[in-house]
Scaffold this motif. Structure first.
Motif, PDB file in Angstrom:
ATOM      1  N   GLU A  41      46.298  49.227   8.590  1.00 30.43           N
ATOM      2  CA  GLU A  41      47.444  48.575   9.240  1.00 30.43           C
ATOM      3  C   GLU A  41      47.052  47.992  10.602  1.00 30.43           C
ATOM      4  O   GLU A  41      47.491  46.905  10.969  1.00 30.43           O
ATOM      5  N   LEU A  42      46.214  48.726  11.336  1.00 28.20           N
ATOM      6  CA  LEU A  42      45.764  48.228  12.640  1.00 28.20           C
ATOM      7  C   LEU A  42      44.892  46.980  12.469  1.00 28.20           C
ATOM      8  O   LEU A  42      45.003  46.026  13.232  1.00 28.20           O
ATOM      9  N   ARG A  43      44.024  46.998  11.458  1.00 24.93           N
ATOM     10  CA  ARG A  43      43.170  45.834  11.181  1.00 24.93           C
ATOM     11  C   ARG A  43      44.022  44.620  10.823  1.00 24.93           C
ATOM     12  O   ARG A  43      43.759  43.502  11.237  1.00 24.93           O
ATOM     13  N   PHE A  44      45.070  44.857  10.035  1.00 28.26           N
ATOM     14  CA  PHE A  44      45.983  43.783   9.652  1.00 28.26           C
ATOM     15  C   PHE A  44      46.676  43.227  10.896  1.00 28.26           C
ATOM     16  O   PHE A  44      46.777  42.026  11.086  1.00 28.26           O
ATOM     17  N   LYS A  45      47.148  44.138  11.745  1.00 27.84           N
ATOM     18  CA  LYS A  45      47.833  43.760  12.978  1.00 27.84           C
ATOM     19  C   LYS A  45      46.908  42.942  13.886  1.00 27.84           C
ATOM     20  O   LYS A  45      47.317  41.972  14.502  1.00 27.84           O
ATOM     21  N   ALA A  46      45.645  43.345  13.933  1.00 33.03           N
ATOM     22  CA  ALA A  46      44.670  42.656  14.792  1.00 33.03           C
ATOM     23  C   ALA A  46      44.408  41.233  14.304  1.00 33.03           C
ATOM     24  O   ALA A  46      44.237  40.323  15.113  1.00 33.03           O
ATOM     25  N   GLY A  47      44.404  41.055  12.978  1.00 32.27           N
ATOM     26  CA  GLY A  47      44.201  39.720  12.422  1.00 32.27           C
ATOM     27  C   GLY A  47      43.007  39.015  13.035  1.00 32.27           C
ATOM     28  O   GLY A  47      41.885  39.488  12.953  1.00 32.27           O
ATOM     29  N   GLU A  48      43.284  37.896  13.685  1.00 37.47           N
ATOM     30  CA  GLU A  48      42.220  37.087  14.292  1.00 37.47           C
ATOM     31  C   GLU A  48      41.919  37.478  15.741  1.00 37.47           C
ATOM     32  O   GLU A  48      41.052  36.894  16.368  1.00 37.47           O
ATOM     33  N   ARG A  49      42.682  38.414  16.273  1.00 37.17           N
ATOM     34  CA  ARG A  49      42.469  38.797  17.673  1.00 37.17           C
ATOM     35  C   ARG A  49      41.097  39.444  17.858  1.00 37.17           C
ATOM     36  O   ARG A  49      40.624  40.156  16.981  1.00 37.17           O
ATOM     37  N   PRO A  50      40.492  39.218  19.004  1.00 36.37           N
ATOM     38  CA  PRO A  50      39.137  39.751  19.248  1.00 36.37           C
ATOM     39  C   PRO A  50      39.137  41.218  19.667  1.00 36.37           C
ATOM     40  O   PRO A  50      38.722  41.569  20.765  1.00 36.37           O
ATOM     41  N   VAL A  51      39.636  42.082  18.803  1.00 35.61           N
ATOM     42  CA  VAL A  51      39.650  43.511  19.117  1.00 35.61           C
ATOM     43  C   VAL A  51      38.820  44.246  18.067  1.00 35.61           C
ATOM     44  O   VAL A  51      38.989  44.021  16.873  1.00 35.61           O
ATOM     45  N   GLU A  52      37.907  45.073  18.534  1.00 30.59           N
ATOM     46  CA  GLU A  52      37.043  45.835  17.639  1.00 30.59           C
ATOM     47  C   GLU A  52      37.780  47.120  17.249  1.00 30.59           C
ATOM     48  O   GLU A  52      38.391  47.765  18.091  1.00 30.59           O
TER      49      GLU A  52
END
Length: 106
Positions: A53-64
Motif C-alpha cells: 500500500e505504501l509503494r502504491f501511495k508513493a507511485g512516482e514520488r522519489p521516496v525509497e
C-alpha cells in the motif's frame, strides 16, 4: 550484520530525538502524499500488504521504501515508541540510513 543493524537503529533513535521521523502507517502515508518522506522503513514482521500500500501511495514520488531485517520490537525499542513503519523526513538521515541498509546491514 548485527553491528550494522545496531548502527541503523541507533541512527533512527537519533533521528527520532531530532524530530525527523514520522511513525505509523497513516502518518507515513500522509508524509508520502505531501512529499515530506525521504525514506520509508518497514520492519521485517510488518504485513506485506502494508508495504504494498505504501509503494502504491508513493507511485512516482522519489521516496525509497525498504524492508529491514529488524522486527517491530527492535525498531520500536530503538525509537522509543511502538512502530512497524517509519518515515525519515530528513535528507541527511535518509541518505545515511539507506547507506547502512545497502551495505548489507540489513
Amino acid at each position: 550484520f548485527q553491528k550494522m543493524n545496531d548502527k541503523l537503529l541507533g541512527l533512527l533513535g537519533i533521528a527520532r530525538r531530532g524530530g525527523k521521523l514520522i511513525i505509523g502507517f497513516e502518518m507515513c502515508s500522509e508524509a508520502i502524499e505531501k512529499s515530506r518522506a525521504k525514506l520509508i522503513i518497514v520492519a521485517s514482521d510488518t504485513a506485506k500488504r502494508t508495504e504494498k500500500e505504501l509503494r502504491f501511495k508513493a507511485g512516482e514520488r522519489p521516496v525509497e521504501i525498504i524492508r529491514i531485517s529488524a522486527d517491530k520490537f527492535n525498531l520500536s525499542r530503538a525509537i522509543g515508541t511502538s512502530a512497524g513503519v517509519i518515515a525519515v523526513c530528513d535528507e541527511g538521515f535518509a541518505k545515511r540510513a539507506s547507506e547502512l541498509i545497502n551495505q548489507g546491514g540489513n
